[in-house]
Design an enzyme around this catalytic site. Structure first.
Site, short mmCIF file in Angstrom:
data_model
loop_
_atom_site.label_atom_id
_atom_site.label_comp_id
_atom_site.label_asym_id
_atom_site.label_seq_id
_atom_site.Cartn_x
_atom_site.Cartn_y
_atom_site.Cartn_z
N THR A 39 28.44 2.77 110.58
CA THR A 39 29.71 3.46 110.84
C THR A 39 30.86 2.86 110.05
O THR A 39 30.88 1.64 109.77
CB THR A 39 30.03 3.40 112.35
OG1 THR A 39 31.37 3.84 112.56
CG2 THR A 39 29.91 1.98 112.89
N TYR A 70 31.88 -1.40 119.43
CA TYR A 70 30.95 -0.46 118.79
C TYR A 70 30.74 -0.84 117.32
O TYR A 70 29.60 -1.03 116.86
CB TYR A 70 31.50 0.97 118.92
CG TYR A 70 30.80 1.97 118.04
CD1 TYR A 70 29.43 2.20 118.19
CD2 TYR A 70 31.50 2.68 117.06
CE1 TYR A 70 28.78 3.12 117.37
CE2 TYR A 70 30.86 3.59 116.26
CZ TYR A 70 29.50 3.81 116.41
OH TYR A 70 28.86 4.71 115.60
#
Ligand code: UDP
Length: 332
Positions: free
Chosen positions: A122, A146
């Site tokens: 990501t 995350y």
């Protein structure tokens, strides 16, 4: 079409939003996608293009059994918790699920002699870097759990390449939107946290309104800027990444973004135009963990993989998401 023809690819998270689209693309490219999913956030109904193994990444025996049964030539690893906001509240869940689960998976793959690995990473691994072009060589300084969990898995892959020859392609996604134009699969999270599906819910009255998370960012209209990619373009890149590894090429990191940023308000305006409906909006506080601006500054995927994100216009993404929203359904 028989489900047994073609090389098998183990797709973790194949019952989820991006994983289910990847299974369709893999099937179209002549592979047999074997979904490995615990169905905690995924949907049984989304597994349409190959077999389902219901299992958890924490369960090494279930992973070993899946490798033994299907002898996959490669792994595509989508399964993860992926909500920035939640990751700030319960980081332990992210470290346990994402990092320990990935370690189990990588160890199971290497033990089974599977040496090709495609990983969903990501742009959240880059963190908040104002006025910096985010390319694959940018510093990774995540500002939420995350992103930190995904960066740790990237490091793990590098170590296992050195020790076991695990060749891998890492894709750092920017924001993913849209749906399969045939509406066979689409985006459905329970609870939903992502901008586009929440907005479509607000448009057709399933929610009271869309809350804009922060209007005081240092951007032209005060709202966060993101680089949105059509999910079908995103998964096309994964098939190209798999071919890259099939051809014997070495490990590589690719950003998957278009280089064009849209503010939250701009996404709302496009949605109003495409659906021809008003979007009820509430201006709210910032969401902890959100970066001001995340836009890819790289064309490496286009240049080296031959990737063409031709569906990734905002209007096309909203059109396909809206079609799925109106016609698609998974039973809960
Ligand atoms: N966003 C928002 N309201 C919502 C959900 C998201 O304003 O109800 C914003 C969020 O702050 C971010 C952008 O929309 O700037 C995209 O958020 P999303 O959760 O879809 O993806 P993320 O960027 O977290 O991966």
């Amino acid at each position: 079409m028989a489900m047994t023809d073609g090389p098998h690819v183990l797709v973790t998270g194949g019952a989820g939003y991006i994983g289910s689209h990847a299974c369709k693309a893999l099937r179209g490219a002549g592979y047999v996608p074997v979904t490995f999913d615990n169905l905690v956030t995924g949907w049984r109904d989304a597994v349409k293009f190959g077999p389902l193994v219901e299992g958890d990444l924490q369960d090494r025996a279930a992973l070993d059994a899946a490798f033994a049964t299907y002898s996959p030539v490669a792994v595509m690893h989508f399964a993860a918790l992926s909500q920035v906001g939640e990751s700030m509240q319960v980081p332990g869940r992210y470290w346990r699920n994402n990092v320990l689960g990935s370690l189990n998976l990588i160890e199971a793959a290497t033990a089974a002699g599977c040496d090709r690995f495609v990983f969903s990473s990501t742009c959240a691994t880059y963190g908040d870097q104002d006025n910096v072009v985010l390319d694959e060589n940018s510093i990774q300084a995540p500002i939420n759990a995350y992103g930190a969990s995904k960066r740790a898995i990237e490091d793990m892959l590098r170590d296992f390449e050195a020790s076991n020859g695990l060749r891998h392609v890492i894709f750092r996604y920017f924001n993913v939107a849209g749906a399969d134009p045939d509406a066979e699969v689409g985006e459905f999270h329970q609870p939903e946290t992502h901008l586009v599906p929440l907005m479509l819910d607000a448009i057709d009255g399933k929610r009271d309104g869309l809350t804009i998370f922060g209007t005081d960012y240092d951007t032209p209209d005060g709202t966060c800027i993101r680089d949105y990619v059509h999910v079908c373009d995103l998964v096309d890149a994964h098939v190209l990444g798999l071919r890259w590894l099939d051809e014997g090429k070495g490990s590589r990191v690719f950003n998957l973004g278009t280089g064009t940023g849209f503010s939250v308000r701009e996404v709302i305006d496009h949605s109003a135009q495409v659906t021809n409906r008003a979007v009820p909006v509430v201006e709210g506080a910032r969401r902890p963990g959100d970066c001001t601006k995340l836009v890819s500054g790289s064309t490496r995927a286009e240049n080296e993989l031959g990737w063409k994100p031709h569906r990734s216009t905002m209007d096309r993404m909203i059109t396909d998401a809206w079609r799925w929203h109106q016609t698609g359904h998974y039973s809960e």
